[in-house]
Design a protein around this motif. Structure first.
Motif, PDB file in Angstrom:
ATOM      1  N   SER A 240     -35.482 -31.457  -5.094  1.00  0.00           N
ATOM      2  CA  SER A 240     -34.651 -30.642  -6.056  1.00  0.00           C
ATOM      3  C   SER A 240     -33.333 -31.072  -6.350  1.00  0.00           C
ATOM      4  O   SER A 240     -32.482 -31.865  -5.641  1.00  0.00           O
ATOM      5  N   THR A 241     -33.071 -30.467  -7.624  1.00  0.00           N
ATOM      6  CA  THR A 241     -31.513 -30.749  -8.013  1.00  0.00           C
ATOM      7  C   THR A 241     -30.517 -30.121  -7.335  1.00  0.00           C
ATOM      8  O   THR A 241     -29.412 -30.477  -7.508  1.00  0.00           O
ATOM      9  N   SER A 242     -30.822 -29.118  -6.566  1.00  0.00           N
ATOM     10  CA  SER A 242     -29.760 -28.512  -5.670  1.00  0.00           C
ATOM     11  C   SER A 242     -29.923 -29.230  -4.313  1.00  0.00           C
ATOM     12  O   SER A 242     -30.778 -29.265  -3.596  1.00  0.00           O
ATOM     13  N   THR A 243     -28.523 -29.794  -4.236  1.00  0.00           N
ATOM     14  CA  THR A 243     -28.588 -30.494  -2.751  1.00  0.00           C
ATOM     15  C   THR A 243     -28.628 -29.690  -1.645  1.00  0.00           C
ATOM     16  O   THR A 243     -29.073 -29.910  -0.501  1.00  0.00           O
TER      17      THR A 243
ATOM     18  N   SER B 136     -36.030 -21.833 -10.354  1.00  0.00           N
ATOM     19  CA  SER B 136     -35.115 -23.057 -10.299  1.00  0.00           C
ATOM     20  C   SER B 136     -33.899 -22.687  -9.662  1.00  0.00           C
ATOM     21  O   SER B 136     -33.153 -21.878 -10.212  1.00  0.00           O
ATOM     22  N   PRO B 137     -33.494 -23.474  -8.540  1.00  0.00           N
ATOM     23  CA  PRO B 137     -32.435 -23.099  -7.791  1.00  0.00           C
ATOM     24  C   PRO B 137     -31.088 -23.582  -8.311  1.00  0.00           C
ATOM     25  O   PRO B 137     -30.636 -24.711  -8.122  1.00  0.00           O
ATOM     26  N   VAL B 138     -30.661 -22.939  -9.330  1.00  0.00           N
ATOM     27  CA  VAL B 138     -29.540 -23.152 -10.409  1.00  0.00           C
ATOM     28  C   VAL B 138     -28.358 -22.330  -9.624  1.00  0.00           C
ATOM     29  O   VAL B 138     -27.186 -23.048  -9.183  1.00  0.00           O
ATOM     30  N   SER B 139     -28.376 -21.169  -9.790  1.00  0.00           N
ATOM     31  CA  SER B 139     -27.304 -20.276  -9.228  1.00  0.00           C
ATOM     32  C   SER B 139     -27.430 -20.109  -7.435  1.00  0.00           C
ATOM     33  O   SER B 139     -28.386 -20.443  -6.851  1.00  0.00           O
ATOM     34  N   ASP B 140     -26.317 -19.600  -7.005  1.00  0.00           N
ATOM     35  CA  ASP B 140     -26.477 -19.434  -5.808  1.00  0.00           C
ATOM     36  C   ASP B 140     -27.474 -18.453  -5.127  1.00  0.00           C
ATOM     37  O   ASP B 140     -28.196 -18.584  -4.058  1.00  0.00           O
TER      38      ASP B 140
ATOM     39  N   ASP C 109     -30.429 -18.075  -6.513  1.00  0.00           N
ATOM     40  CA  ASP C 109     -31.498 -18.693  -6.737  1.00  0.00           C
ATOM     41  C   ASP C 109     -31.685 -19.540  -5.297  1.00  0.00           C
ATOM     42  O   ASP C 109     -32.975 -19.391  -4.850  1.00  0.00           O
ATOM     43  N   VAL C 110     -30.659 -20.065  -5.220  1.00  0.00           N
ATOM     44  CA  VAL C 110     -30.946 -20.974  -3.850  1.00  0.00           C
ATOM     45  C   VAL C 110     -31.041 -20.305  -2.626  1.00  0.00           C
ATOM     46  O   VAL C 110     -31.988 -20.562  -1.933  1.00  0.00           O
TER      47      VAL C 110
END
Length: 230
Positions: free
Chosen positions: A174-177, A128-132, A134-135
């Motif tokens: 994704s919730t990460s833009t 899950s791309p939450v932290s930098d 992860d992204v």
């Protein structure tokens, strides 16, 4: 580098040099296994091992690294890295794997792809791309799959796209833009680059086509909303 020594091009000493370098490489792989067997492994030591192995894979002649035993040992180290809970180790593993996938040493590259590409897909599906961190990991995983489209045989491209496109469509939502925008850019680049395979894949699945259209509309709406807010 000793792994690209001119002695490898000398017929008289070539065999001896190959055996010597394979022995040296085996020693490095054994050291790598010692690092990965620690609980937990030292993060920086693990990263250093991955960088060293990647450098050897890219610089050494195929005759040095492409024996079954050495390939299997090298792949096992990268499998341990991709299965690690350490984000820094996983990120460095993917970054190191990408050029190996595309290297001129196709024996090693193909073996790495068959063993490690499924693990990279698994990371995309589970992280899950939450932290930098992860992204960054997800972005590198997408780049790794994109590299496979370049090196694969034309006859296999439709099948490969059939696996890559659904992943990109999911990531656009994704919730990460950052991940969403990155995946959208990749999708927009893949379409024109491989127009017929892209058309074949999307056209063969009504569900995928609908998901793609929905993702694009959602992305456009988000972009419009952002512009209006600005």
């Amino acid at each position: 580098s000793v792994f690209t020594s001119s002695s490898l091009r000398d017929d008289q000493s070539r065999t001896q040099w190959i055996e010597l370098l394979q022995s040296a490489y085996l020693t490095i792989l054994d050291s790598a296994e010692a690092v990965t067997s620690q609980s937990p492994p030292d993060s920086q030591a693990f990263v250093n091992v991955l960088v060293s192995l990647g450098s050897i894979q890219l610089s050494a002649l195929e005759s040095v690294t492409a024996t079954e035993n050495l390939i299997q040992k090298a792949v096992a180290v990268f499998q341990s890295a991709l299965d690690s809970n350490d984000q820094q180790v996983r990120l460095r593993a993917v970054q190191t794997i990408i050029p190996i996938f595309s290297s001129s040493n196709r024996t090693v590259g193909t073996y790495f792809i068959s063993c490690l590409a499924p693990l990279i897909v698994k990371l995309i599906e589970t992280v899950s791309p939450v932290s930098d961190a992860d992204v960054s990991l997800v972005k590198e995983c997408v780049t790794a799959l994109e590299s496979l489209l370049v090196v694969c045989e034309e006859s296999n491209r439709v099948q490969l796209l059939g696996g890559v496109l659904p992943l990109l469509v999911d990531l656009i939502g994704s919730t990460s833009t950052v991940v969403s925008g990155f995946s959208l850019d990749k999708l927009k680049a893949i379409g024109p680059r491989y127009p017929q395979p892209f058309k074949d894949v999307v056209g063969s699945s009504v569900e995928l086509k609908q998901r793609l259209e929905k993702a694009l509309k959602s992305s456009q709406a988000s972009a419009s909303g952002g512009s209006a807010a600005g």
